[in-house]
Design a protein around this motif. Sequence first.
Motif, PDB file in Angstrom:
ATOM      1  N   VAL A  58       0.871  -1.176   0.000  1.00 58.45           N
ATOM      2  CA  VAL A  58       0.000   0.000   0.000  1.00 58.45           C
ATOM      3  C   VAL A  58       0.906   1.223   0.000  1.00 58.45           C
ATOM      4  CG1 VAL A  58      -1.867   1.229   1.148  1.00 58.45           C
ATOM      5  CG2 VAL A  58      -1.712  -1.267   1.354  1.00 58.45           C
ATOM      6  N   GLY A  59       0.794   2.058  -1.031  1.00 61.36           N
ATOM      7  CA  GLY A  59       1.712   3.183  -1.118  1.00 61.36           C
ATOM      8  C   GLY A  59       1.124   4.380  -1.834  1.00 61.36           C
ATOM      9  N   ASN A  60       1.983   5.373  -2.046  1.00 68.60           N
ATOM     10  CA  ASN A  60       1.597   6.635  -2.689  1.00 68.60           C
ATOM     11  C   ASN A  60       2.491   6.891  -3.893  1.00 68.60           C
ATOM     12  OD1 ASN A  60       0.081   6.941  -0.329  1.00 68.60           O
ATOM     13  ND2 ASN A  60       1.564   8.329   0.598  1.00 68.60           N
ATOM     14  N   LEU A  61       1.964   7.632  -4.841  1.00 69.97           N
ATOM     15  CA  LEU A  61       2.809   8.216  -5.882  1.00 69.97           C
ATOM     16  C   LEU A  61       3.275   9.594  -5.469  1.00 69.97           C
ATOM     17  CD1 LEU A  61       1.476   7.527  -9.494  1.00 69.97           C
ATOM     18  CD2 LEU A  61       3.361   6.443  -8.274  1.00 69.97           C
ATOM     19  N   THR A  62       2.568  10.210  -4.530  1.00 71.18           N
ATOM     20  CA  THR A  62       2.833  11.604  -4.170  1.00 71.18           C
ATOM     21  C   THR A  62       3.403  11.721  -2.770  1.00 71.18           C
ATOM     22  OG1 THR A  62       0.569  11.798  -3.354  1.00 71.18           O
ATOM     23  CG2 THR A  62       0.980  12.473  -5.630  1.00 71.18           C
ATOM     24  N   LEU A  63       4.067  12.837  -2.529  1.00 71.76           N
ATOM     25  CA  LEU A  63       4.448  13.211  -1.172  1.00 71.76           C
ATOM     26  C   LEU A  63       3.238  13.839  -0.485  1.00 71.76           C
ATOM     27  CD1 LEU A  63       7.972  14.844  -1.640  1.00 71.76           C
ATOM     28  CD2 LEU A  63       7.445  12.516  -0.910  1.00 71.76           C
ATOM     29  N   GLY A  64       3.227  13.775   0.824  1.00 68.29           N
ATOM     30  CA  GLY A  64       2.109  14.349   1.566  1.00 68.29           C
ATOM     31  C   GLY A  64       1.074  13.290   1.875  1.00 68.29           C
ATOM     32  N   GLY A  65       0.223  13.567   2.846  1.00 72.52           N
ATOM     33  CA  GLY A  65      -0.748  12.585   3.311  1.00 72.52           C
ATOM     34  C   GLY A  65      -1.853  12.307   2.301  1.00 72.52           C
ATOM     35  N   THR A  66      -2.271  11.040   2.241  1.00 69.90           N
ATOM     36  CA  THR A  66      -3.355  10.644   1.353  1.00 69.90           C
ATOM     37  C   THR A  66      -4.462   9.872   2.078  1.00 69.90           C
ATOM     38  OG1 THR A  66      -2.232   8.573   0.771  1.00 69.90           O
ATOM     39  CG2 THR A  66      -1.822  10.494  -0.650  1.00 69.90           C
ATOM     40  N   GLY A  67      -4.244   9.530   3.353  1.00 70.65           N
ATOM     41  CA  GLY A  67      -5.187   8.668   4.055  1.00 70.65           C
ATOM     42  C   GLY A  67      -4.787   7.211   3.981  1.00 70.65           C
ATOM     43  N   LYS A  68      -3.512   6.970   3.702  1.00 65.98           N
ATOM     44  CA  LYS A  68      -3.006   5.614   3.521  1.00 65.98           C
ATOM     45  C   LYS A  68      -3.054   4.795   4.813  1.00 65.98           C
ATOM     46  CE  LYS A  68       1.311   5.553   3.297  1.00 65.98           C
ATOM     47  NZ  LYS A  68       1.400   5.171   4.729  1.00 65.98           N
ATOM     48  N   SER A  69      -2.661   5.382   5.926  1.00 68.37           N
ATOM     49  CA  SER A  69      -2.586   4.614   7.179  1.00 68.37           C
ATOM     50  C   SER A  69      -3.944   4.065   7.622  1.00 68.37           C
ATOM     51  CB  SER A  69      -1.962   5.467   8.287  1.00 68.37           C
ATOM     52  OG  SER A  69      -0.601   5.732   8.001  1.00 68.37           O
ATOM     53  N   PRO A  70      -5.035   4.870   7.590  1.00 68.98           N
ATOM     54  CA  PRO A  70      -6.340   4.280   7.919  1.00 68.98           C
ATOM     55  C   PRO A  70      -6.731   3.154   6.976  1.00 68.98           C
ATOM     56  CG  PRO A  70      -6.454   6.670   8.022  1.00 68.98           C
ATOM     57  CD  PRO A  70      -5.123   6.331   7.408  1.00 68.98           C
ATOM     58  N   LEU A  71      -6.328   3.241   5.707  1.00 68.35           N
ATOM     59  CA  LEU A  71      -6.640   2.167   4.772  1.00 68.35           C
ATOM     60  C   LEU A  71      -5.845   0.909   5.126  1.00 68.35           C
ATOM     61  CD1 LEU A  71      -8.328   1.515   2.227  1.00 68.35           C
ATOM     62  CD2 LEU A  71      -6.251   1.974   0.904  1.00 68.35           C
ATOM     63  N   VAL A  72      -4.589   1.078   5.528  1.00 68.81           N
ATOM     64  CA  VAL A  72      -3.781  -0.072   5.958  1.00 68.81           C
ATOM     65  C   VAL A  72      -4.422  -0.738   7.172  1.00 68.81           C
ATOM     66  CG1 VAL A  72      -1.568  -0.738   6.990  1.00 68.81           C
ATOM     67  CG2 VAL A  72      -1.610   0.763   4.989  1.00 68.81           C
ATOM     68  N   ALA A  73      -4.888   0.067   8.123  1.00 74.33           N
ATOM     69  CA  ALA A  73      -5.538  -0.489   9.311  1.00 74.33           C
ATOM     70  C   ALA A  73      -6.801  -1.253   8.924  1.00 74.33           C
ATOM     71  CB  ALA A  73      -5.861   0.626  10.299  1.00 74.33           C
ATOM     72  N   TRP A  74      -7.605  -0.674   8.030  1.00 76.69           N
ATOM     73  CA  TRP A  74      -8.812  -1.371   7.575  1.00 76.69           C
ATOM     74  C   TRP A  74      -8.444  -2.681   6.898  1.00 76.69           C
ATOM     75  CZ3 TRP A  74      -9.916  -3.098   2.705  1.00 76.69           C
ATOM     76  CH2 TRP A  74     -11.177  -3.701   2.563  1.00 76.69           C
ATOM     77  N   LEU A  75      -7.443  -2.638   6.033  1.00 73.12           N
ATOM     78  CA  LEU A  75      -7.037  -3.818   5.284  1.00 73.12           C
ATOM     79  C   LEU A  75      -6.605  -4.933   6.236  1.00 73.12           C
ATOM     80  CD1 LEU A  75      -6.442  -4.990   2.454  1.00 73.12           C
ATOM     81  CD2 LEU A  75      -4.161  -3.959   2.615  1.00 73.12           C
ATOM     82  N   ALA A  76      -5.814  -4.584   7.244  1.00 69.64           N
ATOM     83  CA  ALA A  76      -5.342  -5.586   8.199  1.00 69.64           C
ATOM     84  C   ALA A  76      -6.505  -6.219   8.955  1.00 69.64           C
ATOM     85  CB  ALA A  76      -4.350  -4.949   9.167  1.00 69.64           C
ATOM     86  N   ARG A  77      -7.442  -5.392   9.397  1.00 66.12           N
ATOM     87  CA  ARG A  77      -8.593  -5.935  10.130  1.00 66.12           C
ATOM     88  C   ARG A  77      -9.481  -6.780   9.225  1.00 66.12           C
ATOM     89  NH1 ARG A  77      -8.579  -0.560  12.595  1.00 66.12           N
ATOM     90  NH2 ARG A  77     -10.079   0.092  10.992  1.00 66.12           N
ATOM     91  N   HIS A  78      -9.702  -6.309   8.008  1.00 67.80           N
ATOM     92  CA  HIS A  78     -10.550  -7.038   7.067  1.00 67.80           C
ATOM     93  C   HIS A  78      -9.968  -8.410   6.768  1.00 67.80           C
ATOM     94  CE1 HIS A  78     -13.171  -7.793   3.621  1.00 67.80           C
ATOM     95  NE2 HIS A  78     -12.090  -8.107   2.930  1.00 67.80           N
ATOM     96  N   LEU A  79      -8.675  -8.469   6.512  1.00 60.07           N
ATOM     97  CA  LEU A  79      -8.048  -9.741   6.188  1.00 60.07           C
ATOM     98  C   LEU A  79      -8.068 -10.686   7.382  1.00 60.07           C
ATOM     99  CD1 LEU A  79      -5.032  -8.445   4.081  1.00 60.07           C
ATOM    100  CD2 LEU A  79      -7.149  -9.468   3.261  1.00 60.07           C
TER     101      LEU A  79
END
Length: 336
Positions: A58-79
């Motif tokens: 899970v990553g970004n093409l851009t610098l700066g925040g995108t909301g990636k960390s909450p998505l990682v947390a969701w992904l971990a819980r979902h799996l």
Amino acid sequence: MIRGFGERWLVAAYGNAAWLKLLRPLEALYRRAMKRRAAAYRQGKRAVWHADVPVIVVGNLTLGGTGKSPLVAWLARHLSERGWRPGIVSRGYGGRAGQGAGYPLHVTAHTRIAESGDEPRMLARQTGLPVVVDPERPRGARALLEMGCDLVISDDGLQHLALGRDIELVVVDGRRGFGNGRCLPAGPLREPLSRLSEVDAVLINGKPTFEPPVGAWSFRLAPVRWRSLEADRRCPVMPLPFSGPVHAVAGIGNPDRFFATLKELGMEVRPHALPDHHRFTAADLTFDDGRPVVMTAKDAEKCRDLAPPGSWVLEVEAEPMPAFVEWLDQRLSGLR
């Protein structure tokens, strides 16, 4: 007020400031270096380690925040709910475990921020799942396998090509998009936009203000609760557990998104934007009017012992489109 040249440059890159054209010769050098680096991994000149279990980046093409960390947390819980035993490997930006516990570092809710960095400890607290910090992603992934994980999530790992991957997910901020579309240092891109054609899925945080890539999915960050930093007490999002104007403090990649969320909840906000991964002091959280202080879950990891009474954390969770969830489950079913 955003402080520091780095933050001012980021605002300029997303706003397509004219003076950035002067940096295009350096952009050309950067793009060439990134192309050669990718080719070295692709041609076997640099080693790529492939795990015996699925790896999701899970990553970004851009610098700066995108909301990636909450998505990682969701992904971990979902799996985890789907029967997987996922673990998260992170670079641990801002941490220096090499001077303390060393790498790979197993992160828990009690690990010192100075060693782990803020995001890994937040993810460990939010998910309760194994989180390992290691600048060498393959070594960190191997540590997760030794802990019994049967799936690895590489947080902010798109450009860490030494770790082989089965699925690549790119997260984009819906409001800022790709800025001026230029690579560093003439723009906010870590890699050219052509990289999007190689990834498995693009996820856009919020309603896009730009033409999204074909096939992109959207998700939203939904406020789910307030948490008192002083007493660790949790309250519903509404009604608000406090009244009147608040001091909103944010040391994240995109503080404006946090401020906008607070305003959408009907709050009168006095914003205080600080650099991403800011090293907070008590002075950053001290105001002379007695108003409540509110912050993100990421900043709360560093401010627990610094914040004055009456400080609150807004906890959010990612809510992806059902179509993406179905796609993800189908992809992973073939990897068991």
